[in-house]
Motif scaffolding. Sequence first.
Motif, PDB file in Angstrom:
ATOM      1  N   VAL A  75       0.838  -1.194   0.000  1.00  0.00           N
ATOM      2  CA  VAL A  75       0.000   0.000   0.000  1.00  0.00           C
ATOM      3  C   VAL A  75       0.876   1.248   0.000  1.00  0.00           C
ATOM      4  CG1 VAL A  75      -1.980  -1.099   1.109  1.00  0.00           C
ATOM      5  CG2 VAL A  75      -0.208  -0.061   2.518  1.00  0.00           C
ATOM      6  N   ASN A  76       0.288   2.352  -0.447  1.00  0.00           N
ATOM      7  CA  ASN A  76       0.985   3.633  -0.496  1.00  0.00           C
ATOM      8  C   ASN A  76       0.316   4.619   0.447  1.00  0.00           C
ATOM      9  OD1 ASN A  76       2.575   2.590  -2.598  1.00  0.00           O
ATOM     10  ND2 ASN A  76       1.205   3.400  -4.156  1.00  0.00           N
ATOM     11  N   GLY A  77       1.049   5.644   0.835  1.00  0.00           N
ATOM     12  CA  GLY A  77       0.488   6.691   1.681  1.00  0.00           C
ATOM     13  C   GLY A  77       1.355   7.932   1.645  1.00  0.00           C
ATOM     14  N   ASP A  78       0.861   8.983   2.258  1.00  0.00           N
ATOM     15  CA  ASP A  78       1.587  10.253   2.350  1.00  0.00           C
ATOM     16  C   ASP A  78       1.462  10.781   3.768  1.00  0.00           C
ATOM     17  OD1 ASP A  78       2.520  11.057  -0.362  1.00  0.00           O
ATOM     18  OD2 ASP A  78       0.399  10.803  -0.825  1.00  0.00           O
ATOM     19  N   ILE A  79       2.565  11.253   4.310  1.00  0.00           N
ATOM     20  CA  ILE A  79       2.549  11.987   5.580  1.00  0.00           C
ATOM     21  C   ILE A  79       3.393  13.238   5.380  1.00  0.00           C
ATOM     22  CG2 ILE A  79       1.996  10.201   7.276  1.00  0.00           C
ATOM     23  CD1 ILE A  79       4.994   9.725   7.607  1.00  0.00           C
ATOM     24  N   GLY A  80       2.725  14.323   5.114  1.00  0.00           N
ATOM     25  CA  GLY A  80       3.433  15.565   4.856  1.00  0.00           C
ATOM     26  C   GLY A  80       4.288  15.436   3.610  1.00  0.00           C
ATOM     27  N   ALA A  81       5.585  15.683   3.757  1.00  0.00           N
ATOM     28  CA  ALA A  81       6.510  15.632   2.627  1.00  0.00           C
ATOM     29  C   ALA A  81       6.995  14.218   2.340  1.00  0.00           C
ATOM     30  CB  ALA A  81       7.704  16.534   2.903  1.00  0.00           C
ATOM     31  N   ILE A  82       6.584  13.248   3.137  1.00  0.00           N
ATOM     32  CA  ILE A  82       7.053  11.872   2.971  1.00  0.00           C
ATOM     33  C   ILE A  82       6.027  11.047   2.220  1.00  0.00           C
ATOM     34  CG2 ILE A  82       7.734   9.745   4.168  1.00  0.00           C
ATOM     35  CD1 ILE A  82       9.791  11.930   4.484  1.00  0.00           C
ATOM     36  N   PHE A  83       6.473  10.399   1.137  1.00  0.00           N
ATOM     37  CA  PHE A  83       5.656   9.451   0.392  1.00  0.00           C
ATOM     38  C   PHE A  83       6.068   8.053   0.834  1.00  0.00           C
ATOM     39  CE2 PHE A  83       5.475   6.481  -3.192  1.00  0.00           C
ATOM     40  CZ  PHE A  83       4.105   6.434  -3.378  1.00  0.00           C
ATOM     41  N   LYS A 107      16.609  12.018   4.195  1.00  0.00           N
ATOM     42  CA  LYS A 107      17.150  13.322   3.819  1.00  0.00           C
ATOM     43  C   LYS A 107      16.293  13.957   2.730  1.00  0.00           C
ATOM     44  CE  LYS A 107      21.850  12.049   5.002  1.00  0.00           C
ATOM     45  NZ  LYS A 107      23.199  11.799   4.516  1.00  0.00           N
ATOM     46  N   PRO A 108      16.359  15.282   2.590  1.00  0.00           N
ATOM     47  CA  PRO A 108      15.552  15.951   1.568  1.00  0.00           C
ATOM     48  C   PRO A 108      15.874  15.461   0.160  1.00  0.00           C
ATOM     49  CG  PRO A 108      16.955  17.535   2.735  1.00  0.00           C
ATOM     50  CD  PRO A 108      17.196  16.195   3.334  1.00  0.00           C
ATOM     51  N   ALA A 109      14.829  15.317  -0.649  1.00  0.00           N
ATOM     52  CA  ALA A 109      14.936  14.898  -2.051  1.00  0.00           C
ATOM     53  C   ALA A 109      15.630  13.555  -2.205  1.00  0.00           C
ATOM     54  CB  ALA A 109      15.630  15.970  -2.884  1.00  0.00           C
ATOM     55  N   GLU A 154      12.195  19.773   1.928  1.00  0.00           N
ATOM     56  CA  GLU A 154      13.488  20.455   1.876  1.00  0.00           C
ATOM     57  C   GLU A 154      14.300  20.297   3.150  1.00  0.00           C
ATOM     58  OE1 GLU A 154      12.786  24.489   0.714  1.00  0.00           O
ATOM     59  OE2 GLU A 154      11.784  23.895  -1.147  1.00  0.00           O
ATOM     60  N   SER A 155      13.827  19.461   4.092  1.00  0.00           N
ATOM     61  CA  SER A 155      14.590  19.238   5.320  1.00  0.00           C
ATOM     62  C   SER A 155      14.514  17.768   5.712  1.00  0.00           C
ATOM     63  CB  SER A 155      14.040  20.117   6.455  1.00  0.00           C
ATOM     64  OG  SER A 155      12.694  19.796   6.704  1.00  0.00           O
ATOM     65  N   ASN A 156      15.463  17.349   6.558  1.00  0.00           N
ATOM     66  CA  ASN A 156      15.459  15.968   7.049  1.00  0.00           C
ATOM     67  C   ASN A 156      14.143  15.666   7.750  1.00  0.00           C
ATOM     68  OD1 ASN A 156      18.041  15.589   6.118  1.00  0.00           O
ATOM     69  ND2 ASN A 156      18.991  15.525   8.141  1.00  0.00           N
ATOM     70  N   GLU A 157      13.657  14.452   7.582  1.00  0.00           N
ATOM     71  CA  GLU A 157      12.439  14.018   8.274  1.00  0.00           C
ATOM     72  C   GLU A 157      12.728  12.720   9.008  1.00  0.00           C
ATOM     73  OE1 GLU A 157       9.432  15.231   8.724  1.00  0.00           O
ATOM     74  OE2 GLU A 157       9.328  16.851   7.261  1.00  0.00           O
ATOM     75  N   ASP A 158      12.428  12.687  10.296  1.00  0.00           N
ATOM     76  CA  ASP A 158      12.472  11.452  11.062  1.00  0.00           C
ATOM     77  C   ASP A 158      11.095  10.822  10.985  1.00  0.00           C
ATOM     78  OD1 ASP A 158      15.130  11.718  11.860  1.00  0.00           O
ATOM     79  OD2 ASP A 158      14.583  12.933  13.597  1.00  0.00           O
TER      80      ASP A 158
END
Length: 165
Positions: free
Chosen positions: A54-62, A107-109, A88-92
């Motif tokens: 399955v796929n999902g999105d949480i903010g900038a994270i796919f 890490k971003p991108a 554009e910023s690291n996401e934990d």
Amino acid sequence: MTAVERSTRGTIHALARRRVTAAIVGIAVLGLLSGCDLLAPQETKNISETADGVNGDIGAIFIGNAVLLTSDPSGTTSLVATLVNEGESNEDVRISTESGTETVTVKPAESVQVGTSDGQSVTFEGLGAKPGSLAFVTFETSTETETLNVPVLDGSLPQYQDLVP
């Protein structure tokens, strides 16, 4: 009115009738050809996932193609997924199930493969999820949370044989 004038007038009327007839035929043909699109269901409106997970999105994270793999429900269960940071910023990303929590930094991108031989390992002990069932997995960043109903698979599919813990 002379014969020449009558002949010219008749030619003009005939030409006008031909143009009107051609326009009506053109509109009718166009209507018939586009009528199929008007009445037929558009398949592009019904997009379905063609992956096992399955796929999902949480903010900038796919979250892409998330599946849980196990050969023993009371033993170790591994998460296989792709996490892509479109920001554009690291996401934990905190990944939680009933049996524990793991954190992955993206890490971003960039993308992180989770559960593959060259990716980061995310495992849960004693989850109890049987192959063929679904299990809730919560993905959380500092700003958003999403819980996905993730399929549980075993190593019977060739692409997962080497990934089952």
